[in-house]
Write an enzyme that holds these catalytic residues in place. Sequence first.
Site: not given
Length: 865
Positions: A23, A117, A136, A297, A823
């Site tokens: 992040k 976070r 978070t 986001e 097959h």
Amino acid sequence: MTERYVLDLREIDRTQVEVAGGKGAHLGALSRIEGVRVPEGFCLTTDAFRRTMAGVPSLDEALDRLSHADPDDSETIRTLSARIRRTVEETALPDDIAASLTGAIARLGEDTAWAVRSSATAEDLPTASFAGQQDTYLNVMGTASVLRHISRCWASLFTERAVTYRRRNGIDHRTVHMAVVVQRMVFPQASGILFTADPVTGNRRVATVDAGFGLGEALVSGLVNPDTFTVRDGEVVARTIAAKQRAVHALPGGGTHQVRIDAPHQEQPALTDAQAVRLVRLGRRIEAHFGHPQDIEWCLVDDDFRIVQSRPITTLFPVPETDDRENHVYVSVGHQQMMTDAMKPLGLSMWRLTAMAPMHEAGGRLFVDVTRRLAAPASRAALLEIMGRGDPLVRDALETLLERGDFVPSLPDTGPGGPPPGGAATPIETDPAVVTELIERSRASVAALKREIRTKSGPALFAFLLEAFEEHKRVLADPLSMQVIMAGMEATWWLNDQLEEWLGEKNAADTLTLSAPGNITSQMGLELLDVADVIRPHPQVVAFLQGVENDDFLDELAKLPGGGEARDAIETYLDRYGMRCAGEIDITRPRWRESPATLVPAILDNVRNFRPGAARRRFEQGRQEALRKEQDVLERLRALPDGDRKADETKRMIDRVRTFIGYREYPKYGIISRYFVYKQALMEEADRLVRAGVLAEREDVFHLTFQEFHDAVRSGRVDAGIIRQRKDAFRTYRTLTPPRVLTSDGEALNGAYRREDVPAGALVGLAVSAGTVEGRARVVLDMAQADLEAGDILVTAYTDPSWSPLFVGIAGLITEVGGLMTHGAVIAREYGLPAVVGVDGATRLIRDGQRIRVHGGDGYVEILP
């Protein structure tokens, strides 16, 4: 010390995952993109995590126990992970780290509200997003609270869900470290998620925006249904405005709470169309920077977008690379070849070098570009007809694309569309000698290859192989071979079509082709029954085989009473069929000769489930049943108007199908025979590279293309970094499901049957081998793990010829992939097994051990109570 433990987000780029976590690295990269606004903040690096945890000796012991815990023992994992979290949360930060944090907070303003976070090193990567696995915390107030929530972020590395996720993705707990991102809190009017490619269809030209009021937690937690905007080419092409009854807002003293939205505002859109288009334009800029479609986001603050996260969308199937901007339509080769698993680079390049048509790679799979054939009416009709015969879902997917009228260009016919798909007479006589001649040609070609390759090594081997590939393609394209294959298929279609029209008989050819002569794949299954006959009288041999785990068992086997005969029987079988294996079109897969233990479960099933002489009895039983069916059909036809003509035509077609249909399996046997010869020579070169210190292990060459392998032999050098990257990519590709049809826009289409003639709740597929049977479902994804009893129904993803030895012991067959002439279908008909193929999601929808009923003639499966 500040520089080591605390970094401003703008100091970080996307290469610093080991320092800032996934992040943090992405946010740092985002903050450097012109026009992208990221809330200010800093990152507490993974060095701080490692330094703090190093002072907790009890953590090592707990991690050891966690690493050795049984993945299925959820109670132990829950207890251990809870203990580790408590330990981490109770561990004080070293004074210098705490001082660095306090200084960073002071520089940005102590009275600021913060978002704290988690940012793990195995998070937001191209191969695994780990979305939502760590914690978070929003609207955190005050320095002491920030420090406390950093410890909570660290502890969230060991939540039960995060631990389980890592285990499933093969990631060692000790290799994952945690950074923590601390950012100024933003208080948005609206927030949500932007996908720069459609996450459902995969279409890269379509973006979707989910939007709600307030903080994004309401959407992520499922508290509200979002407004959804679909944007294509700078225009909102679809929108759904939801009734948003709740939102999440920040509390003045810290934390968040839910608020109820006034009724008049609930159905107001969270964004205007113009804002959605502007957001997508921003998302395209971010996507271009990272080079992959993104899951972003966002927050809307005073009509200005702030980006708070961007991660790659890991579930999209990759798109073949092209050097133009034209539209392209690709059809999966794996669905035609009954092998939809990811292939390694050497396997991909070898198949391309020996294939009859140009192919394109994506996601570890191969695709054929059919755009031009779809664009012209005559070739389009021929393509759709032949695809429909092979796999109706491919045809439906192509027709769905064509019906839109906006993707496939329209071109004039430039020539004939190809041979008529069925019913036409072929210019060869119904003569078994034709088949005998073709088989002899193939054997002679393989024998010559073995003879000539023995003296080749080093660069000369690769030059020789390029010539051998041309001979490979010449054998494959032999016009007589193609005529014989088509003659057998056309006779099958003729019999099914005409006997249904004249007698109301559905799938009559299924019975008429039972025990057809000369089918190398069905013989392979029957001959393993003969191996079981040799082993069955010797209890010590049987007991020994039940404990076999490694591939070096044959020498030990010979020391037991009866073991010499058993070993000879297995060796003889391997001499004829040892080049085969599951996924055999990928040359990197271990062959039965290389891994003979793979056959042991099937041999033991045969020992347990059959009496001596089963192969001979089974073949004769099928032959007699086909003969009785022939006599019955001809008698009934003669009773019809113009019956003698109809009976005579049908008799000619029955003779034709029984003469030629068995050969359908031989060309693949020839291809795989040649493949094993290539592989043995190439692996000797790999061993030389290992001895010279060029490679760490021989299988590393599987992650090179044929040309790169050649270059390595010539230069004595290999880029180890490329091999590592390819191994990582292959692990990712294995998790993806290839579509039947893929467009250059990235849209994945899998087609549908669109049938209304099946019971509610039934699973629909393609009828390929008539009959109805009930039994226990055995869901088997790996042939080596098969444990079958008489009367079981095999449920699997696909069956290539290597699965045929299992067919002798089952009562029915269900596969997720397949067509009338693939097959598995051919062998199922030859053995008289009711079979339904192309059942989408069968291995997921049918549970192992369930009672099911297979309707082989009508193409559906019922799950019984």
